[in-house]
Design a protein around this motif. Structure first.
Motif, PDB file in Angstrom:
ATOM      1  N   GLY A 148      41.474  42.204  43.969  1.00 23.28           N
ATOM      2  CA  GLY A 148      42.024  40.864  43.850  1.00 23.28           C
ATOM      3  C   GLY A 148      43.359  40.961  42.959  1.00 23.28           C
ATOM      4  O   GLY A 148      44.015  39.908  42.172  1.00 23.28           O
ATOM      5  N   ALA A 171      47.342  39.579  42.218  1.00 20.22           N
ATOM      6  CA  ALA A 171      47.827  38.667  40.671  1.00 20.22           C
ATOM      7  C   ALA A 171      48.743  39.190  40.694  1.00 20.22           C
ATOM      8  O   ALA A 171      48.854  38.553  39.370  1.00 20.22           O
ATOM      9  CB  ALA A 171      46.465  38.793  39.635  1.00 20.22           C
ATOM     10  N   TYR A 172      48.878  41.044  40.107  1.00 18.96           N
ATOM     11  CA  TYR A 172      50.083  40.930  39.748  1.00 18.96           C
ATOM     12  C   TYR A 172      51.271  40.842  40.002  1.00 18.96           C
ATOM     13  O   TYR A 172      52.555  40.672  39.578  1.00 18.96           O
ATOM     14  CB  TYR A 172      49.816  42.268  39.898  1.00 18.96           C
ATOM     15  N   ALA A 180      51.950  37.008  39.303  1.00 18.94           N
ATOM     16  CA  ALA A 180      52.485  37.051  37.682  1.00 18.94           C
ATOM     17  C   ALA A 180      54.263  37.674  37.983  1.00 18.94           C
ATOM     18  O   ALA A 180      55.209  37.020  37.266  1.00 18.94           O
ATOM     19  CB  ALA A 180      51.962  38.222  37.169  1.00 18.94           C
ATOM     20  N   ARG A 238      47.052  37.608  33.606  1.00 19.72           N
ATOM     21  CA  ARG A 238      46.839  37.328  35.032  1.00 19.72           C
ATOM     22  C   ARG A 238      45.675  38.286  35.304  1.00 19.72           C
ATOM     23  O   ARG A 238      44.835  38.117  35.941  1.00 19.72           O
ATOM     24  CB  ARG A 238      47.776  37.155  36.368  1.00 19.72           C
ATOM     25  N   VAL A 239      46.158  39.581  35.738  1.00 16.78           N
ATOM     26  CA  VAL A 239      46.115  40.507  36.553  1.00 16.78           C
ATOM     27  C   VAL A 239      43.880  40.776  35.285  1.00 16.78           C
ATOM     28  O   VAL A 239      42.865  40.685  35.695  1.00 16.78           O
ATOM     29  CB  VAL A 239      46.152  42.514  36.351  1.00 16.78           C
ATOM     30  N   THR A 259      42.503  38.096  33.934  1.00 15.44           N
ATOM     31  CA  THR A 259      41.225  37.060  33.932  1.00 15.44           C
ATOM     32  C   THR A 259      40.901  37.275  35.419  1.00 15.44           C
ATOM     33  O   THR A 259      39.573  37.174  35.560  1.00 15.44           O
ATOM     34  CB  THR A 259      42.350  36.235  33.928  1.00 15.44           C
ATOM     35  N   VAL A 260      41.823  37.332  36.030  1.00 15.76           N
ATOM     36  CA  VAL A 260      40.580  37.315  37.968  1.00 15.76           C
ATOM     37  C   VAL A 260      39.601  38.924  37.553  1.00 15.76           C
ATOM     38  O   VAL A 260      38.688  39.227  38.155  1.00 15.76           O
ATOM     39  CB  VAL A 260      42.099  38.801  38.973  1.00 15.76           C
ATOM     40  N   SER A 261      39.803  40.370  36.640  1.00 20.21           N
ATOM     41  CA  SER A 261      39.443  41.249  37.364  1.00 20.21           C
ATOM     42  C   SER A 261      37.908  41.369  36.151  1.00 20.21           C
ATOM     43  O   SER A 261      36.817  41.162  36.532  1.00 20.21           O
ATOM     44  CB  SER A 261      40.585  42.557  35.997  1.00 20.21           C
TER      45      SER A 261
END
Length: 336
Positions: free
Chosen positions: A36, A40-41, A44, A235-236, A238-240
């Motif tokens: 993901g 997400a990147y 953003a 964002r990245v 949080t997803v990771s």
């Protein structure tokens, strides 16, 4: 930062190569990224037209779940090194001393010196036996870079208790702990943990990380810069941190490939036991071997830049085909 100390402090050498024509074993970065992360990147980009919300509520919640602490204890930072600087800057006054391990990450002593403090250098293996009482700060690197080994969890918590009783801040750098099943000190009273999202999730250029402040204090939160993470990093990151299957698969793959490399390298050299995505290797005539690898298009870390090491290299753990190429570059037979 102490202005009078800055001019006497040097930069610290690091691994990583920006040469696109070499295979880089000098930086300890995951060769894969969570599924993901790219979406997400990309998402953003539009958000980056405005400032991020400075409370970073989603990032804090994901980080708290990731290391098992209270979200209010999470302090977002632009990478693990930013978390370390924040911890040291809010704990050390000019003339005060800090327990610092060696061989270990060179930035610890540098950050103490930039604040006008005095690093008290202790062998990594002996640090938990040291008396923290005379020091304002103690640093542990777990697992340790460049040796790769983790501290015994019970002994580390005992040391944390002794630091707290001595009113000595314990800063735990857990940059590589995500590659292990070892417990975090996140949320431990009197401890500041520094976490990097660079290594485990494979995006060093994004500069994402956080501190966990286990003290009954808001010093780190008060001192951190406003908007300490950009939208892409938040964002990245949080997803990771929510990609538990990716984390589990990474640990299994790295452990498997590390064992493969260790078995092969040990036929020619002395290899330190490691829990990390890298191996410290004692080699004769290390300069010749480092140059030989480079001539084959492979970059390894000359580990003699670490205090206390005089004929060593550090090699990252990568994918099987890449690991085989490293062995060939070093003149080591690939195991059957």
């Amino acid at each position: 930062m102490d202005p009078d100390s800055v001019d006497s402090v040097d930069r610290v050498p690091h691994g990583s190569s920006d040469d696109p024509d070499v295979l880089d074993f000098s930086a300890n970065i995951n060769t894969r990224v969570p599924d993901g992360a790219r979406a997400a990147y990309d998402a953003a980009f539009a958000e980056s037209r405005s400032y991020p919300p400075d409370d970073y509520s989603e990032f804090r919640a994901a980080a708290a779940a990731y290391v098992d602490c209270d979200p209010e204890q999470v302090v977002p930072t632009a990478g693990g090194l930013a978390a370390l600087r924040l911890a040291v800057a809010t704990a050390i006054r000019p003339g005060e001393s800090a327990l610092v391990p060696y061989p270990s990450f060179g930035e610890y002593a540098r950050e103490v010196e930039l604040q006008g403090g005095e690093p008290s250098l202790v062998p990594h293996d002996d640090l938990l036996d040291s008396d923290p009482e005379p020091h304002a700060l103690a640093v542990v690197c777990n697992p340790n870079n460049p040796t790769g080994d983790s501290y015994d969890a019970a002994r580390l918590r005992e040391f944390a208790v002794r630091c707290r009783e001595s009113d000595t801040l314990l800063v735990a750098d857990e940059a590589f702990l995500g590659f292990t099943d070892e417990p975090s000190l996140a949320g431990e009273p009197g401890v500041v943990v520094a976490r990097s999202l660079t290594k485990l999730f494979g995006f060093p250029g994004l500069r994402a990380g956080f501190a966990v402040d286990g003290r009954e204090s808001e010093r780190l939160e008060t001192a951190r810069r406003a908007w300490s993470l950009g939208w892409p990093a938040a964002r990245v990151g949080t997803v990771s941190m929510r990609e538990t299957a990716f984390i589990r698969a990474t640990r299994e793959r790295v452990a498997r490939e590390r064992a493969f490399l260790e078995r092969a390298l040990a036929t020619e050299f002395t290899v330190a036991p490691s829990d990390s995505p890298f191996l410290l290797v004692a080699v004769p005539d290390h300069e010749r071997l480092v140059e030989r690898a480079r001539e084959s298009g492979v970059v390894v870390r000359d580990a003699t830049t670490f205090r206390g090491l005089d004929s060593h290299m550090r090699v990252a753990v990568r994918e099987r085909g890449e690991n085989e190429r490293l062995l060939a570059a070093l003149g080591v037979d690939v195991p059957e």
